[in-house]
Design an enzyme around this catalytic site. Structure first.
Site, PDB file in Angstrom:
ATOM      1  N   MET A 171       0.835  -1.203   0.000  1.00 36.04           N
ATOM      2  CA  MET A 171       0.000   0.000   0.000  1.00 36.04           C
ATOM      3  C   MET A 171       0.873   1.259   0.000  1.00 36.04           C
ATOM      4  SD  MET A 171      -3.428  -0.959   2.043  1.00 36.04           S
ATOM      5  CE  MET A 171      -2.805  -0.700   3.693  1.00 36.04           C
ATOM      6  N   LEU A 217       6.618   3.123   1.403  1.00 39.24           N
ATOM      7  CA  LEU A 217       7.572   2.007   1.439  1.00 39.24           C
ATOM      8  C   LEU A 217       8.683   2.258   2.451  1.00 39.24           C
ATOM      9  CD1 LEU A 217       7.835   1.226  -2.392  1.00 39.24           C
ATOM     10  CD2 LEU A 217       6.311   0.209  -0.673  1.00 39.24           C
ATOM     11  N   HIS A 218       9.104   1.182   3.093  1.00 40.58           N
ATOM     12  CA  HIS A 218      10.179   1.225   4.091  1.00 40.58           C
ATOM     13  C   HIS A 218      11.037  -0.041   3.897  1.00 40.58           C
ATOM     14  CE1 HIS A 218       7.786  -1.757   6.179  1.00 40.58           C
ATOM     15  NE2 HIS A 218       6.780  -0.910   6.314  1.00 40.58           N
ATOM     16  N   HIS A 223       9.313  -3.484   3.369  1.00 40.51           N
ATOM     17  CA  HIS A 223       8.856  -3.765   2.003  1.00 40.51           C
ATOM     18  C   HIS A 223      10.050  -4.126   1.106  1.00 40.51           C
ATOM     19  CE1 HIS A 223       5.634  -0.688   3.220  1.00 40.51           C
ATOM     20  NE2 HIS A 223       4.939  -1.763   2.968  1.00 40.51           N
ATOM     21  N   GLN A 279     -10.328  -2.636   2.184  1.00 37.54           N
ATOM     22  CA  GLN A 279      -9.805  -3.378   3.328  1.00 37.54           C
ATOM     23  C   GLN A 279      -9.739  -2.522   4.597  1.00 37.54           C
ATOM     24  OE1 GLN A 279      -5.805  -4.208   1.498  1.00 37.54           O
ATOM     25  NE2 GLN A 279      -5.084  -3.915   3.596  1.00 37.54           N
ATOM     26  N   GLY A 282       5.022 -10.289   4.006  1.00 36.53           N
ATOM     27  CA  GLY A 282       5.744 -10.211   5.275  1.00 36.53           C
ATOM     28  C   GLY A 282       5.037 -10.984   6.370  1.00 36.53           C
ATOM     29  N   ASP A 330       2.474  -9.321   9.027  1.00 33.79           N
ATOM     30  CA  ASP A 330       1.018  -9.497   8.954  1.00 33.79           C
ATOM     31  C   ASP A 330       0.749 -10.998   8.833  1.00 33.79           C
ATOM     32  OD1 ASP A 330       0.101  -6.534   8.540  1.00 33.79           O
ATOM     33  OD2 ASP A 330       1.801  -6.814   7.217  1.00 33.79           O
ATOM     34  N   GLN A 353      -2.643 -12.329   7.663  1.00 29.52           N
ATOM     35  CA  GLN A 353      -2.817 -12.006   6.240  1.00 29.52           C
ATOM     36  C   GLN A 353      -2.054 -12.986   5.354  1.00 29.52           C
ATOM     37  OE1 GLN A 353      -2.679  -7.910   4.364  1.00 29.52           O
ATOM     38  NE2 GLN A 353      -0.531  -8.487   4.122  1.00 29.52           N
ATOM     39  N   SER A 371       6.684  -0.350  10.062  1.00 27.31           N
ATOM     40  CA  SER A 371       5.314  -0.253   9.562  1.00 27.31           C
ATOM     41  C   SER A 371       5.088   1.148   9.022  1.00 27.31           C
ATOM     42  CB  SER A 371       4.326  -0.521  10.709  1.00 27.31           C
ATOM     43  OG  SER A 371       3.031  -0.077  10.348  1.00 27.31           O
TER      44      SER A 371
HETATM   45  P1  AMP Z   1       1.510  -2.975   3.462  1.00 26.52           P
HETATM   46  O1  AMP Z   1       2.047  -1.935   2.546  1.00 26.52           O
HETATM   47  O2  AMP Z   1       1.522  -2.580   4.900  1.00 26.52           O
HETATM   48  O3  AMP Z   1       0.194  -3.546   3.002  1.00 26.52           O
HETATM   49  O4  AMP Z   1       2.541  -4.186   3.394  1.00 26.52           O
HETATM   50  C1  AMP Z   1       2.908  -4.768   2.167  1.00 26.52           C
HETATM   51  C2  AMP Z   1       3.711  -6.004   2.430  1.00 26.52           C
HETATM   52  O5  AMP Z   1       4.881  -5.670   3.178  1.00 26.52           O
HETATM   53  C3  AMP Z   1       2.942  -7.042   3.269  1.00 26.52           C
HETATM   54  O6  AMP Z   1       3.244  -8.338   2.788  1.00 26.52           O
HETATM   55  C4  AMP Z   1       3.514  -6.824   4.633  1.00 26.52           C
HETATM   56  O7  AMP Z   1       3.426  -7.959   5.473  1.00 26.52           O
HETATM   57  C5  AMP Z   1       4.957  -6.488   4.315  1.00 26.52           C
HETATM   58  N1  AMP Z   1       5.591  -5.801   5.428  1.00 26.52           N
HETATM   59  C6  AMP Z   1       5.134  -4.703   6.094  1.00 26.52           C
HETATM   60  N2  AMP Z   1       5.947  -4.390   7.109  1.00 26.52           N
HETATM   61  C7  AMP Z   1       6.946  -5.317   7.104  1.00 26.52           C
HETATM   62  C8  AMP Z   1       8.098  -5.546   7.924  1.00 26.52           C
HETATM   63  N3  AMP Z   1       8.390  -4.770   8.958  1.00 26.52           N
HETATM   64  N4  AMP Z   1       8.895  -6.592   7.613  1.00 26.52           N
HETATM   65  C9  AMP Z   1       8.606  -7.401   6.562  1.00 26.52           C
HETATM   66  N5  AMP Z   1       7.543  -7.236   5.754  1.00 26.52           N
HETATM   67  C10 AMP Z   1       6.721  -6.211   6.026  1.00 26.52           C
END
Ligand code: AMP
Length: 271
Positions: free
Chosen positions: A21, A24-25, A28, A52, A138, A141, A144, A176
């Site tokens: 979403m 990015l960090h 991701h 969602q 990741g 989650d 998920q 996050s």
């Molecule tokens: P999001 O943008 O929050 O929907 O996350 C996108 C993907 O990045 C999902 O598969 C998350 O589980 C993964 N993700 C988010 N934070 C982390 C993290 N700290 N370490 C590893 N994967 C992550």
């Protein structure tokens, strides 16, 4: 996106996919780096999926950092960024959702009505657009990840859904996009999540098999931080996500807590 993916497939290229979403960090990007190693092409999607979100204010406040996201993708050698509009994803008359029935009942599913239907539906649509061979998610989650894996299995999707480790700050806070909302003080308060998970894992490693005792200890650690309000804390079977009384099989502990107006989730494998 689909035209691009079909062409790549017809040339025998293996497509790896990281749905996000945005905002990015390095969490991701760890998924991106892994996909780059496994595949010929790395595709990232950036789509803040409205269906969602169970709270309108959460959707509205969700961080959007488009320029930085694209720069980070370029730095990490991403081959394509797929960023559809909400109107393209959900045009007028849209009325179909994917529901994974059991795995979505506890935890995030219990506290965020409709959340996982939104996740499963968008992930299936993104898979249909990107046509990946492999998709990385990741463990941050955890529920998920299990829901998407079950959907892929139940619906015979030809995508290998792979879970990757949670990336953390040096002090243990799981990365996050929502961490951006934390003040300095809340940032410190939020460390109680990781403390609770670590204490639980240590107890399990030291031979404790009683889930109630581990849970009690972890809850006490969160309760000792006045800035944090626990929403749930569960110890459960790592595959079926059902509650466990004894740690007699692979076990995960997951929790959600509010720190100020920010909702944080985290989890850890206990044994
Ligand atoms: P999001 O943008 O929050 O929907 O996350 C996108 C993907 O990045 C999902 O598969 C998350 O589980 C993964 N993700 C988010 N934070 C982390 C993290 N700290 N370490 C590893 N994967 C992550």
């Amino acid at each position: 996106m689909t035209v691009h993916s079909r062409a790549a497939r017809s040339h025998g290229q293996k497509i790896g996919f990281v749905p996000t979403m945005g905002a990015l960090h390095p969490g991701h990007m760890s998924l991106v780096d892994w996909v780059k190693e496994q595949c010929d092409l790395a595709v990232v999607s950036i789509f803040v999926n409205p269906i969602q979100f169970d709270r309108a204010e959460d959707l509205e406040a969700y961080p959007r950092t488009w320029d930085d996201d694209l720069a980070m993708c370029a730095q990490h050698g991403v081959d394509a960024v797929y960023a559809p509009t909400a109107q393209a994803m959900y045009p007028d008359g849209f009325q179909t959702t994917v529901s994974v029935k059991q795995l979505t009942k506890p935890m995030e599913g219990a506290h965020r009505p409709g959340h996982f239907d939104g996740v499963a539906t968008v992930v299936l649509k993104l898979f249909n657009a990107v046509l990946p061979h492999v998709a990385a998610f990741g463990s941050k989650d955890y529920q998920q990840l299990k829901v998407v894996q079950r959907m892929a299995r139940d619906l015979d999707l030809e995508v290998e859904v792979v879970g990757r480790p949670t990336v953390r700050e040096p002090d243990g806070l799981a990365l996050s996009s929502r961490n951006q909302h934390l003040s300095q003080r809340e940032r410190e308060q939020s460390l109680c999540l990781h403390r609770a998970l670590n204490a639980a894992r240590r107890m399990a490693q030291d031979g404790e098999r009683d889930a109630a005792r581990i849970s009690e200890e972890a809850r006490a650690i969160i309760a000792a931080e006045p800035g944090a309000k626990l929403e749930y804390l569960e110890i459960f079977d790592a595959e079926e996500l059902t509650p466990l009384a004894k740690l007699d099989r692979p076990t995960v502990m997951a929790l959600a807590a509010w720190v100020g107006s920010t909702r944080l989730i985290d989890n850890m494998v206990l044994n």
